[in-house]
Design an enzyme around this catalytic site. Structure first.
Site, PDB file in Angstrom:
ATOM      1  N   SER A  35      -2.688   7.052  11.343  1.00 30.81           N
ATOM      2  CA  SER A  35      -2.010   5.784  10.745  1.00 30.81           C
ATOM      3  C   SER A  35      -3.062   4.547  10.806  1.00 30.81           C
ATOM      4  CB  SER A  35      -0.696   5.477  11.425  1.00 30.81           C
ATOM      5  OG  SER A  35      -0.718   4.932  12.782  1.00 30.81           O
ATOM      6  N   LYS A 103      -0.987   0.009  16.288  1.00 28.63           N
ATOM      7  CA  LYS A 103      -0.548  -0.952  15.335  1.00 28.63           C
ATOM      8  C   LYS A 103      -1.350  -2.098  14.904  1.00 28.63           C
ATOM      9  CE  LYS A 103       2.007   2.781  13.984  1.00 28.63           C
ATOM     10  NZ  LYS A 103       1.560   3.750  13.074  1.00 28.63           N
TER      11      LYS A 103
END
Length: 189
Positions: A35, A103
């Site tokens: 990701s 993230k």
């Protein structure tokens, strides 16, 4: 016997020091998945400053953070102790729930975010994001406002990332820390 007790005290002090250091100051994490491609690779080790978690301050826009994705539950000091790698090593129990995500910070409290034209807008201005892997395919009707004491995070591989678009806003106490430059390589965030 006196020498043995000296060794036991030294080892106990080292263990306590490592726990305190890992819970409150600095901890390594391993990226799990794609990701954050192309910025971070699957299984890459990163180093995280825990000071933002310890002192509850906001990371900056664009910072790469480690978050606890279980936003529906309260976190406590027990969670920090149990998730420490040394505790996992001693107990033989690894953290297999995969709740820690890596993230990038996109929004802070009060920010209004929009997802249109394959881009992210923060407070009406399109973000310049040279770090993303490819054009984002996600669009959403309307705007979202980041609530007080929360952040909004996204992965750099926007089309293949479970992030705030799915799990919601991240409470400040769920930010485990902010990635720092790897002291052993020339990588930067």
């Amino acid at each position: 016997m006196k020498e043995l007790m000296g060794w036991v005290r030294s080892i106990a002090f080292a263990i306590v020091f490592a726990l305190v250091l890992g819970i409150f100051v600095f901890q390594p994490y391993k990226v799990d998945g794609h990701s954050m491609d192309p910025t971070l690779q699957d299984q890459q080790r990163i180093y995280v400053s825990k000071l933002s978690h310890t002192f509850s301050y906001l990371p900056d826009y664009g910072d790469i953070v480690v978050i606890d994705s279980r936003v529906e539950r309260k976190r406590s000091l027990v969670d920090d102790v149990v998730s420490h790698p040394l505790v996992a090593l001693v107990t033989g129990k690894a953290d297999d729930d995969h709740s820690m995500y890596v993230k990038r910070v996109i929004g802070k409290p009060g920010d209004v975010l929009e997802f249109k034209d394959n881009q992210v807008y923060r407070n009406g201005t399109v973000l310049n994001e040279p770090y993303i892997k490819e054009t984002m395919e996600y669009v959403s009707d309307g705007k979202v406002t980041v609530p007080a004491n929360h952040i909004f995070v996204m992965g750099d591989n926007r089309n293949h990332s479970t992030d705030s678009r799915e799990i919601g806003f991240i409470p400040l106490d769920h930010i485990m820390g902010t990635m720092i430059q790897n002291p052993f390589t020339s990588e930067e965030k």
